[in-house]
Design a protein around this motif. Structure first.
Motif, mmCIF file in Angstrom:
data_model
loop_
_atom_site.group_PDB
_atom_site.id
_atom_site.type_symbol
_atom_site.label_atom_id
_atom_site.label_comp_id
_atom_site.label_asym_id
_atom_site.label_seq_id
_atom_site.Cartn_x
_atom_site.Cartn_y
_atom_site.Cartn_z
ATOM 1 N N SER A 452 0.684 -0.990 -0.014
ATOM 2 C CA SER A 452 0.030 0.024 0.136
ATOM 3 C C SER A 452 0.814 1.368 0.037
ATOM 4 N N GLY A 453 1.884 1.064 -0.875
ATOM 5 C CA GLY A 453 2.643 2.407 -0.898
ATOM 6 C C GLY A 453 3.768 2.578 -0.130
ATOM 7 N N TYR A 454 4.107 1.498 0.894
ATOM 8 C CA TYR A 454 5.169 1.705 1.626
ATOM 9 C C TYR A 454 6.603 1.607 0.858
ATOM 10 N N LYS A 455 7.369 2.385 1.309
ATOM 11 C CA LYS A 455 8.696 2.597 0.332
ATOM 12 C C LYS A 455 9.759 2.226 1.391
ATOM 13 N N PHE A 456 10.618 1.352 1.033
ATOM 14 C CA PHE A 456 11.586 0.804 1.943
ATOM 15 C C PHE A 456 12.747 2.018 1.807
ATOM 16 N N GLY A 457 13.366 2.144 3.114
ATOM 17 C CA GLY A 457 14.685 2.814 3.019
ATOM 18 C C GLY A 457 15.885 1.990 3.148
ATOM 19 N N PHE A 458 16.784 2.237 4.185
ATOM 20 C CA PHE A 458 18.038 1.385 4.615
ATOM 21 C C PHE A 458 17.418 0.291 5.212
ATOM 22 N N GLU A 459 16.139 0.156 5.955
ATOM 23 C CA GLU A 459 15.922 -0.756 6.637
ATOM 24 C C GLU A 459 15.620 -1.938 5.848
ATOM 25 N N ILE A 460 15.901 -1.917 4.527
ATOM 26 C CA ILE A 460 15.578 -3.429 3.779
ATOM 27 C C ILE A 460 16.817 -4.167 4.305
ATOM 28 N N LEU A 461 17.936 -3.651 4.998
ATOM 29 C CA LEU A 461 19.037 -4.542 5.434
ATOM 30 C C LEU A 461 18.441 -5.451 6.574
ATOM 31 N N VAL A 462 17.560 -4.654 7.266
ATOM 32 C CA VAL A 462 17.056 -5.402 8.444
ATOM 33 C C VAL A 462 15.970 -6.659 7.713
ATOM 34 N N VAL A 463 15.340 -6.306 6.942
ATOM 35 C CA VAL A 463 14.732 -7.415 6.222
ATOM 36 C C VAL A 463 15.389 -8.480 5.574
ATOM 37 N N ASN A 464 16.421 -8.283 4.878
ATOM 38 C CA ASN A 464 17.427 -9.248 4.611
ATOM 39 C C ASN A 464 18.102 -10.064 5.610
ATOM 40 N N GLY A 465 18.510 -9.149 6.756
ATOM 41 C CA GLY A 465 18.817 -10.234 7.832
ATOM 42 C C GLY A 465 17.759 -10.988 8.594
ATOM 43 N N LEU A 466 16.660 -10.582 8.544
ATOM 44 C CA LEU A 466 15.507 -11.477 9.235
ATOM 45 C C LEU A 466 15.190 -12.616 8.060
ATOM 46 N N LEU A 467 15.326 -12.424 6.860
ATOM 47 C CA LEU A 467 15.181 -13.584 6.003
ATOM 48 C C LEU A 467 16.146 -14.387 6.092
ATOM 49 N N THR A 468 17.312 -14.119 6.181
ATOM 50 C CA THR A 468 18.817 -15.092 6.446
ATOM 51 C C THR A 468 18.316 -15.942 7.828
#
Length: 484
Positions: A452-468
């Motif tokens: 719904s329009g959410y735009k990731f910033g630097f926090e995509i790093l956190v998503v990457n770490g969580l997926l790992t």
């Protein structure tokens, strides 16, 4: 600024670096190259790390970005403080207790060979791309300032740039870097301070009036609360914390400097004072950025289309000569302070993590170490030339950003090792480490549609770490497998 003056300034600068290299590399051995014999004064490490944490990209981009996002970047800097607290209280005690040369050997002790090699590989990949990108930008500046006037090709500029780094680092290694980083940080801060002073003088304002001018302008706004914005406070703050943990605490380049301190207590003091100085320096960069826009407006100077060009334009064409000289020294110092330590860290990681030097009573060969150091210099040269061949700034920037995704697997691996007691099916770790950044990139690319329009910033790093982390959980060993 004439090419002759530029050559003179750069020549004197590198003669000073060569002198430091000579003084710090006498009676050195291979252990000195990797650890500086753990005798570095903590205050030198703290001050020098400022230069290493800032790059030529930061030196130009942070002031220029003020025109687009005001002081919003300071939200990231605030998050850094939380990250550095974790480094000082969790990671540094771990590294000193295990007496590590390469921090990725922790992963072997915790999980096994494949986890260890995965962490080290992603560090090498990210550092090669990141350092090449930064040197590519600086080589471009030198090409325009000097070598175009003499008709020298870009490849010669790059070769000279890397050769200079190799010459003052190949003997002393990290011991030399600790001292040269201190000098380079001084040049960077001096460039910003002198630029601010010259603009104050040109605008005929007192320091109080200048502060009022910046505060009253729209450029000094720090906080952004719009949740859809990439500059949202919570996104920036949390991202800043994780960026600090990953790009300092889990980065061989930055941690290698910390591990040269005499003791854990000294290393922790280093981190404390590093935090304070880093906050002040970043605020100086942002303040200078606001002043650049105010100065350009007052002097009726057209703002460049690319905001990154604003500081170079004013420093080299509108400020007094001294400002052009210190700007040149600042941009070179910013680039080289990150590139020289990266070259040393790449050499250390490959020698220790992939060749096994210094482990299992395997001696550290000086001949092999020098060859590896030279090989990485050649690799950096080839990658920079490849960037030039692409000749598409948007593509190159995309490659640079993609390299940032490689820190996610390192974050996930270390977090899983520190907060769980599970063992892994080690042979599957490389698969998880490759899949997680790919999934993160896909999520980031489609986030506005999916969320719904959410735009990731630097926090995509956190998503990457969580997926790992989640992927590692899926390949943990069962009780039955542990029993076997």
């Amino acid at each position: 600024m004439s090419p002759i003056l530029v050559i003179t300034v750069i020549s004197v600068y590198f003669l000073v670096l060569m002198g430091i290299s000579y003084l710090t590399s006498r009676k050195n051995d291979n252990l000195t190259f990797f650890t500086a014999n753990r005798q570095s004064p903590w205050y030198l490490v703290a001050f020098g790390m400022i230069g290493a944490s800032l790059s030529g990209v930061t030196f130009i981009s942070v002031p220029g970005e003020v025109g687009n996002t005001a002081f919003a970047y300071f939200q990231v800097v605030m998050g850094y403080l939380v990250g550095y607290l974790v480094i000082a209280t969790v990671l540094l005690p771990l590294y000193y207790r295990l007496n590590l040369i390469s921090i990725y050997t922790y992963l072997e002790q915790r999980f096994g060979k494949y986890s260890y090699k995965s962490g080290a590989f992603f560090f090498l990949l990210s550092r090669i791309v990141g350092s090449s990108f930064r040197l590519f930008l600086v080589a471009g500046v030198l090409q325009l300032a000097i070598f175009d006037a003499y008709g020298w090709p870009f490849s010669v500029t790059v070769a000279i740039t890397i050769a200079l780094i190799w010459l003052y680092t190949f003997r002393g290694g990290i011991k030399t870097i600790v001292w040269t980083d201190t000098l380079q940080t001084l040049f960077m801060i001096s460039a910003v301070a002198i630029s601010i002073y010259l603009m104050k003088d040109a605008l005929d304002m007192s320091w109080f009036q200048l502060t009022e001018k910046v505060s009253a302008s729209g450029y000094s706004e720090i906080f952004v609360w719009d949740w859809q914005s990439g500059q949202n406070f919570f996104k920036q703050f949390i991202s800043g914390a994780f960026i600090a943990i990953v790009m300092t605490g889990l980065d061989q380049d930055m941690m290698q400097k910390n591990l040269t301190c005499r003791s854990l207590k000294d290393a922790q003091k280093n981190m404390f004072w590093f935090c304070i100085v880093l906050v002040i320096v970043n605020f100086m960069f942002l303040s200078m950025g606001a002043l650049l826009y105010i100065y350009a407006g007052e002097m009726n100077i057209a703002i460049p289309t690319r905001t990154d060009d604003l500081y170079p334009l004013l420093a080299l064409e509108h400020f007094p000569l001294i400002a052009g000289v210190v700007f040149l020294l600042g941009i070179i110092a910013a680039a080289y302070s990150s590139a020289d330590s990266a070259l040393t860290a790449l050499t250390t990681s490959f020698c220790v993590d992939f060749l096994g030097l210094g482990q299992d009573d395997k001696p550290i060969s000086k001949k092999i170490r020098i060859r590896v150091h030279l090989a990485f210099s050649v690799i950096l040269f080839l990658v920079i030339i490849a960037f030039k061949a692409i000749n598409d700034q948007s593509v190159i920037t995309a490659v640079f950003k993609a390299a940032g995704y490689t820190y996610g697997p390192i974050l996930g691996l270390f977090t899983f090792g520190l907060i769980t007691k599970y063992q892994l099916k080690d042979q599957w770790v490389p698969v998880v480490a490759v899949v997680s950044p790919i999934l993160s990139y896909i999520i980031n690319d489609n986030s506005e549609i999916w969320f719904s329009g959410y735009k990731f910033g630097f926090e995509i790093l956190v998503v990457n770490g969580l997926l790992t982390f989640f992927g590692l959980f899926l390949i943990k060993k069962s009780k039955l497998e542990l029993a076997d």
